[in-house]
Design a protein around this motif. Structure first.
Motif, mmCIF file in Angstrom:
data_model
loop_
_atom_site.group_PDB
_atom_site.id
_atom_site.type_symbol
_atom_site.label_atom_id
_atom_site.label_comp_id
_atom_site.label_asym_id
_atom_site.label_seq_id
_atom_site.Cartn_x
_atom_site.Cartn_y
_atom_site.Cartn_z
ATOM 1 N N GLY A 124 -5.549 1.103 -7.624
ATOM 2 C CA GLY A 124 -6.925 1.506 -7.343
ATOM 3 C C GLY A 124 -7.120 2.063 -5.945
ATOM 4 N N PRO A 125 -6.626 1.349 -4.912
ATOM 5 C CA PRO A 125 -6.804 1.853 -3.534
ATOM 6 C C PRO A 125 -5.843 2.966 -3.137
ATOM 7 N N TRP A 126 -4.879 3.288 -3.984
ATOM 8 C CA TRP A 126 -3.858 4.253 -3.590
ATOM 9 C C TRP A 126 -4.344 5.706 -3.622
ATOM 10 N N GLY A 127 -5.378 5.957 -4.377
ATOM 11 C CA GLY A 127 -5.884 7.328 -4.453
ATOM 12 C C GLY A 127 -5.026 8.272 -5.266
ATOM 13 N N THR A 182 0.306 9.308 0.714
ATOM 14 C CA THR A 182 -1.147 9.481 0.654
ATOM 15 C C THR A 182 -1.560 10.805 1.284
ATOM 16 N N THR A 184 0.855 -1.184 0.000
ATOM 17 C CA THR A 184 0.000 0.000 0.000
ATOM 18 C C THR A 184 0.893 1.236 0.000
#
Length: 294
Positions: free
Chosen positions: A201-204, A28, A22
């Motif tokens: 996709g989940p990394w933003g 992030t 992640t």
């Protein structure tokens, strides 16, 4: 951005991988605040300063020939003020993503150093092309560099987590002198762009970075952000022309002539940029040297 990944078998296999990386919190956090009007240099310096190892790398990069700052940059606050918010964010995202994956291959079939040099070369070329674009675009040269650097992230994910299948595609590409993207489609039914799009996709990540990862081999399929997708597509092609590739046994990717025309870069400009690339690449050595350090 939704992933173009449609292969049900692949989805099932990937869902069983529990240790996929992640994006680190520092990256992030920066992504979430960088485009807010209220964000200040101090805000960015504070976020970066929470990671001492990353801060040290940022300072080394700021004092390298790559950026050519005329005086010593001694603090992260100075680095942010001198290089700017976008440059620092690009460095943070690039360095943290680089650090997510082991630097050594399990086997020599996939040379990670050659892989990262290809990605760095693509990022550099994308940056140079961006500076030469005659049209107005909604991204800057730093975002172009970062997009180019990350465009093939799916390959290193496949090497790490889908090792046997990926090596089948590598051997097929080398034996038949195919572009790796085409070999993946023929042998596996999915490609590194599919895997890369799924991973991030989940990394933003903003669309300026995520769209080229998913669509740099099929820019005409991109639902949005065609400017930067086309730019990275052409930069990737140029990097192969300049022999910045994983293995010369693989075929060069095909270039979408409509995308090149869309960018409005004159042949003269492209030729001039190609002449600059060898000297600029020497300055890029420091990025790899710094990034690979713990």
């Amino acid at each position: 951005m939704s992933s173009p990944l449609e292969n049900a078998e692949l989805r099932e296999r990937i869902e069983h991988i529990t240790n996929l990386p992640t994006l680190p919190q520092v990256a992030t956090r920066l992504i979430s605040i960088i485009n807010k009007p209220s964000t200040s240099f101090s805000d960015v310096a504070f976020v970066v300063g929470q990671d001492m190892a990353l801060s040290a790398k940022i300072l080394r990069m700021a004092n390298s020939a790559f950026y050519g700052v005329p005086r010593t940059v001694s603090t992260v606050q100075n680095a942010v003020a001198i290089l700017g918010l976008k440059v620092i964010t690009t460095l943070v995202v690039s360095l943290t993503v680089f650090d997510l994956f082991p630097k050594e291959s399990k086997k020599l079939l996939f040379d990670r150093k050659a892989f990262w040099y290809h990605c760095l070369g693509c990022g550099l070329i994308a940056k140079l092309y961006c500076n030469a674009l005659p049209k107005v675009v909604l991204f800057d040269a730093e975002e172009a560099f970062c997009a180019g650097l990350l465009h093939d992230i799916g390959k290193v994910v496949m090497e790490q987590y889908l090792h046997a299948d990926f090596h089948k595609a590598l051997r097929h590409a080398a034996k038949n002198h195919l572009p790796l993207y085409e070999s993946e489609k023929e042998i596996l039914g999915f490609t590194h762009t599919d895997v890369g799009a799924w991973l991030i996709g989940p990394w933003g990540l903003p669309l300026e970075l995520s769209a080229p990862i998913a669509y740099h081999h099929e820019p005409e399929s991109s639902p949005d952000n065609l400017d930067i997708v086309a730019l990275v597509h052409f930069a990737d092609y140029t990097s192969y022309e300049m022999n910045l590739c994983l293995d010369p046994a693989y075929g060069k990717p095909t270039v979408n002539s409509a995308c090149v025309k869309y960018l409005m870069l004159a042949d003269r400009q492209v030729a001039q940029i190609k002449e600059q690339i060898p000297a600029e690449l020497k300055k890029m050595d420091v990025f790899y040297t710094i990034a690979e350090q713990p």
